[in-house]
Design a protein around this motif. Sequence first.
Motif, PDB file in Angstrom:
ATOM      1  N   ILE A   1      80.330 -42.952 -58.054  1.00  0.00           N
ATOM      2  CA  ILE A   1      80.010 -42.999 -56.631  1.00  0.00           C
ATOM      3  C   ILE A   1      78.728 -43.803 -56.407  1.00  0.00           C
ATOM      4  N   MET A   2      78.816 -44.820 -55.522  1.00  0.00           N
ATOM      5  CA  MET A   2      77.683 -45.699 -55.263  1.00  0.00           C
ATOM      6  C   MET A   2      77.557 -45.988 -53.773  1.00  0.00           C
ATOM      7  N   HIS A   3      76.347 -46.339 -53.343  1.00  0.00           N
ATOM      8  CA  HIS A   3      76.161 -46.832 -51.989  1.00  0.00           C
ATOM      9  C   HIS A   3      76.692 -48.263 -51.890  1.00  0.00           C
ATOM     10  N   GLU A   4      76.896 -48.698 -50.673  1.00  0.00           N
ATOM     11  CA  GLU A   4      77.371 -50.060 -50.439  1.00  0.00           C
ATOM     12  C   GLU A   4      76.288 -50.887 -49.761  1.00  0.00           C
ATOM     13  N   GLU A   5      76.449 -52.212 -49.821  1.00  0.00           N
ATOM     14  CA  GLU A   5      75.555 -53.123 -49.125  1.00  0.00           C
ATOM     15  C   GLU A   5      76.335 -54.384 -48.774  1.00  0.00           C
TER      16      GLU A   5
END
Length: 218
Positions: free
Chosen positions: A124-128
């Motif tokens: 699970i990761m943040h997006e940009e």
Amino acid sequence: MAIPVLIIGKSGMGKSASLRNCAGNPDWNLIRVLNKPLPFKGKIDGWNTDDYQTVMKCLIQSKAKNIVIDDAGYLITNMFMSKHSAAGGGNGVFTLYNQIGDHFWNLIQFIIEKVPADKIVYVIMHEEANELGEIKPKTIGKLLDEKVCIEGMFTIVLRCIVESNKHLFVTQAADGAVSKSPIGMFEDAVIDNDMLLVEKAIRDYYEIGGKENNAETK
């Protein structure tokens, strides 16, 4: 070979909350890179660490069929923030960026090559958004973006969104954002934000263990 699944989304879009129905389920373990409370009641057994070697040991030691690495992007961030001052400038910073890229790439390779084949590992990761407006996993430095392309190491990439106050997973590329899944794995381009449903779809598609435990999600 374990199946790696990438989950991306902005903060508050339901990445961690997608695990709400996994609480108390022995088939799930959680590796928390950040030691923060879950956004729902209940507990998922696991560990809290931002050390790569410990994460790998946990992946192997886990007896659960599903292992989640929550806030995985902070493996990158924490390594950068703890070491960039000591790195100095010039070649020192360049070396640090290489190390950051190597460590994360090695983790994904470890999941693919070393974790048992009946397991699914959710990263699970943040997006940009990049300079072209394309939405991708959030990283630090150009090595992981330009030389590796993290999302390219995954066959399944789901993006968390909110529409009409409902949390959802996007299963195919849309609106300039990376999302993808094998043909026919999911019936719809947008599905409920529920990791149990995702697990069932993956196990049914690849015909791997765990169907008995997933019967309740039908």
